[in-house]
Motif scaffolding. Structure first.
Motif, short mmCIF file in Angstrom:
data_model
loop_
_atom_site.label_atom_id
_atom_site.label_comp_id
_atom_site.label_asym_id
_atom_site.label_seq_id
_atom_site.Cartn_x
_atom_site.Cartn_y
_atom_site.Cartn_z
N THR A 49 17.35 16.00 -0.02
CA THR A 49 16.06 15.81 -0.70
C THR A 49 15.94 16.70 -1.94
N GLY A 50 17.03 17.38 -2.28
CA GLY A 50 16.97 18.31 -3.42
C GLY A 50 17.26 17.60 -4.73
N TYR A 51 16.21 17.08 -5.31
CA TYR A 51 16.40 16.21 -6.48
C TYR A 51 17.04 16.92 -7.66
N ASP A 52 16.75 18.21 -7.85
CA ASP A 52 17.31 18.88 -9.03
C ASP A 52 18.82 19.09 -8.88
N HIS A 53 19.25 19.46 -7.66
CA HIS A 53 20.69 19.61 -7.43
C HIS A 53 21.40 18.27 -7.63
N LEU A 54 20.78 17.22 -7.10
CA LEU A 54 21.42 15.91 -7.14
C LEU A 54 21.38 15.29 -8.54
N LEU A 55 20.32 15.57 -9.28
CA LEU A 55 20.28 15.08 -10.67
C LEU A 55 21.43 15.70 -11.46
N PHE A 56 21.65 17.00 -11.23
CA PHE A 56 22.75 17.68 -11.92
C PHE A 56 24.09 17.07 -11.52
N LEU A 57 24.28 16.87 -10.22
CA LEU A 57 25.55 16.31 -9.75
C LEU A 57 25.75 14.88 -10.24
N ALA A 58 24.66 14.12 -10.31
CA ALA A 58 24.76 12.76 -10.84
C ALA A 58 25.26 12.82 -12.28
N GLY A 59 24.74 13.78 -13.03
CA GLY A 59 25.19 13.96 -14.41
C GLY A 59 26.66 14.31 -14.48
N VAL A 60 27.13 15.14 -13.56
CA VAL A 60 28.55 15.53 -13.52
C VAL A 60 29.41 14.30 -13.20
N ILE A 61 28.98 13.52 -12.24
CA ILE A 61 29.78 12.35 -11.82
C ILE A 61 29.87 11.33 -12.96
N PHE A 62 28.82 11.21 -13.74
CA PHE A 62 28.82 10.30 -14.87
C PHE A 62 29.96 10.60 -15.83
N TYR A 63 30.22 11.87 -16.00
CA TYR A 63 31.13 12.30 -17.05
C TYR A 63 32.59 12.12 -16.65
N ILE A 64 32.85 12.31 -15.35
CA ILE A 64 34.24 12.39 -14.94
C ILE A 64 34.81 11.03 -14.56
N LYS A 65 36.13 10.96 -14.61
CA LYS A 65 36.81 9.69 -14.35
C LYS A 65 37.68 9.84 -13.11
N GLY A 66 37.55 8.93 -12.23
CA GLY A 66 38.45 8.87 -11.08
C GLY A 66 38.03 9.74 -9.91
N PHE A 67 38.54 9.35 -8.75
CA PHE A 67 38.17 10.00 -7.50
C PHE A 67 38.65 11.46 -7.46
N ARG A 68 39.84 11.70 -8.04
CA ARG A 68 40.42 13.04 -8.04
C ARG A 68 39.53 14.02 -8.81
N ASP A 69 39.03 13.52 -9.94
CA ASP A 69 38.11 14.32 -10.76
C ASP A 69 36.85 14.67 -9.97
N ILE A 70 36.35 13.66 -9.28
CA ILE A 70 35.12 13.86 -8.51
C ILE A 70 35.33 14.99 -7.49
N ILE A 71 36.45 14.92 -6.77
CA ILE A 71 36.76 15.94 -5.77
C ILE A 71 36.86 17.32 -6.43
N THR A 72 37.56 17.38 -7.58
CA THR A 72 37.76 18.66 -8.26
C THR A 72 36.42 19.28 -8.67
N PHE A 73 35.57 18.47 -9.31
CA PHE A 73 34.32 19.03 -9.83
C PHE A 73 33.32 19.34 -8.72
N VAL A 206 17.84 14.31 -19.48
CA VAL A 206 17.34 15.24 -20.50
C VAL A 206 15.81 15.37 -20.36
N ILE A 207 15.15 14.23 -20.26
CA ILE A 207 13.67 14.26 -20.16
C ILE A 207 13.24 14.94 -18.86
N ALA A 208 13.92 14.58 -17.77
CA ALA A 208 13.56 15.18 -16.47
C ALA A 208 13.81 16.69 -16.49
N GLY A 209 14.93 17.09 -17.10
CA GLY A 209 15.24 18.53 -17.20
C GLY A 209 14.16 19.28 -17.96
N ILE A 210 13.74 18.70 -19.08
CA ILE A 210 12.68 19.34 -19.88
C ILE A 210 11.38 19.38 -19.08
#
Lengths: 224, 331
Positions: A49-73, A206-210
């Motif tokens: 239920t931690g929306y701020d943690h998950l919003l950040f992680l969603a942003g991280v997942i957007f950037y990276i490519k592939g399952f290996r990247d996901i595991i690494t980050f 960006v808007i949610a962060g602000i």
């Protein structure tokens, strides 16, 4: 993909990241009655239920490519937040909850900004090393989780075990929450409309962060 | 002398054997599960669990009705006695616990030390004045504790309910109508009548939001994590006036407590002394009576003092969908 399906995916993902996360008397009651398992449950609940943690992680997942990247980050984020969650709680170090949540809000803003190429467009420079930033933000998010955990009446027995169990719960909750987010993002990556989806969600970050930052700072000065 | 008193007060705060009813937050939502903790030791640390057979009364007062609580609802954990209960309808509620009398035998020096530790200065002085400091003691003691908490938005008159304990504190105003900058008058009753010129200790535990953190590691008790994110107390000793009233200075939001011990020489067979202990706890918010996030440590968006969660969710959803269509059209 049909419009209805897209909207359904939005609807599926948004509530996951928007549910409440806080320390409630109900959680305290669970901890008081459930032993170490209850710390795993409350930790998982807090992360799911931690929306701020998950919003950040969603942003991280957007950037990276592939399952290996996901595991690494995700591993870098996990190591980061585990260090501060366990360390700060054990040592009794905490910050004002509004201020730490404000910094976490900035991490959401940062990730959306970076994903939209903000560093290149605004500063004419490449963005900082993402793995390092994810680790640093992991430390900050962990400190926020620690501050929240320290709001509970933990008692004195099995103190370290309780912290570790809460942390295990956070990891389990993170996995559960990330699965649908990863699923939606990966599914959408194959669609023509992914570019619009990518921009929409990252602009939203960006808007949610602000918005979250302003809310936390306002709350800090106004005693909410 | 003043310095000595301050040292004694500080010592009392760390080592006394009081009993307190505490909540993780004193601002609760209606009809939700909650927990009241019974601390036996200090305000910060409980030394032991209180068994059910020792409880003479466990009551909840709300909506003008006093309800006896089934003590089977009590449980013990980490030396803290816990009452799990479901809150009632909106209003100011009072929980009270009265513990049956018990005897304790003490050597003269141990008794003198206890009088210092717990701040029972009148009796200490009496022993000195009457050359009684070398006399051993057999004391009968009983403890009577109350806490006032707020459920929902609406305050009620239940805060001033007299429970009929041998000794008890009665606020003359509702603490949940107050905010920092106001004083709270509290009357001390002994056998139902005002107790004048009696020493009362007043402490507070301030949320971190209002203060820099001063962790329990600084205490004589090492590594005490059993706190609620508070700075440590500032304890003041005050005497009740002719009407048994003490004025509590409310200068910050946070949890406030009052404690006192009524100790007298006893004429009863087999006893030298009788004591009755009373405490009262409550929280002062920022003047709003709603159960907002400051009190629940919940600073997330769902806090009732902030933006309601569903509004945040709906706005976010509209925003993402709107942005999606906008970027899709722009393409």
């Amino acid at each position: 993909m049909q419009l209805k399906t897209k909207i359904l995916l939005f609807v599926l993902i948004i509530p996951i990241v928007l549910l409440a996360h806080g320390v409630s008397p109900e959680d305290q009651a669970i901890l008081n009655n459930g032993g170490l398992i209850s710390y795993i449950l409350v930790g998982a609940k807090h992360m799911v239920t931690g929306y701020d943690h998950l919003l950040f992680l969603a942003g991280v997942i957007f950037y990276i490519k592939g399952f290996r990247d996901i595991i690494t980050f995700i591993t870098a984020f996990t190591i980061g937040h585990s260090i501060t969650l366990i360390g700060a709680t054990y040592l009794g170090i905490k910050a004002d909850e509004h201020l730490i949540d404000a910094v976490i809000a900035l991490s959401v803003l940062y990730k959306g900004f970076e994903n939209l190429g903000g560093f290149e467009k605004l500063f004419k420079s490449s963005s900082p090393n993402l793995l390092m930033m994810v680790f640093i933000f992991g430390l900050i998010h962990g400190f926020g989780l620690s501050t929240r955990l320290q709001s509970f009446d933990l008692g004195q027995n099995q103190f370290l075990a309780k912290i570790i169990c809460f942390n295990i719960g956070v990891e389990l909750g993170q996995i559960v929450a990330l699965i649908p987010i990863i699923f939606v993002i990966i599914k959408w990556q194959k669609m023509k409309s992914y570019d619009a989806f990518y921009k929409a969600v990252n602009t939203y970050l960006v808007i949610a962060g602000i918005g979250l930052f302003i809310f936390q700072i306002y709350s800090f000065f106004n005693g909410h | 002398m003043k310095k000595l008193l301050l040292v004694i007060i500080a010592y009392c705060a760390l080592t006394s054997h009081d009993m307190f009813l505490k909540l993780s937050t004193y601002f609760l939502e209606p009809n939700k599960p909650a927990v009241i903790s019974l601390y036996n030791g200090t305000f910060e640390k409980s030394d032991n669990v209180i068994s059910r057979d020792r409880m003479a009364d466990v009551s909840l007062q709300g909506q003008g009705v006093r309800t006896a609580v089934d003590t089977s609802q009590w449980s013990g954990k980490d030396s803290i006695t816990l009452l799990n209960f479901t809150t009632g309808t909106a209003g100011t509620w009072v929980a009270g616990v009265s513990i049956k009398p018990r005897l304790i035998e003490m050597k003269a020096q141990a008794f003198n030390d206890y009088l210092v530790h717990d701040g029972v200065l009148e009796m200490l002085q009496w022993r000195k004045d009457n050359n009684a400091t070398e006399k051993d003691a057999i004391e009968q003691y009983a403890k009577h504790v109350k806490t006032i908490f707020q459920v929902g938005d609406k305050t009620s008159e239940d805060y001033k309910t007299i429970f009929g304990y041998p000794i008890e504190f009665i606020p003359l105003e509702n603490p949940y109508d107050l905010h920092p900058g106001h004083d709270l008058k509290v009357q001390l009753l002994w056998q139902g009548k005002p107790l004048p010129n009696h020493l009362v200790y007043i402490g507070k535990s301030v949320r971190d939001h209002d203060h820099s953190h001063d962790h329990a590691h600084d205490h004589a008790h090492t590594h005490d994590h059993n706190h609620e994110g508070h700075t440590h107390d500032n304890v003041n000793g005050l005497r009740t006036d002719s009407l048994g009233i003490v004025k509590v200075t409310i200068d910050q939001t946070g949890v406030y407590y009052l404690r006192t011990i009524h100790l007298i020489n006893s004429e009863k067979e087999g006893l030298t002394h009788e004591s009755n202990w009373a405490t009262l706890t409550f929280e002062v918010g920022d003047g709003h009576t709603h159960s907002h996030s400051h009190h629940t440590h919940d600073h997330s968006i769902d806090s009732e003092g902030g933006i309601p969660l569903y509004i945040f969710g709906i706005v976010s959803l509209i925003l993402v969908i709107g942005l999606y269509f906008w970027f899709n059209k722009k393409k």
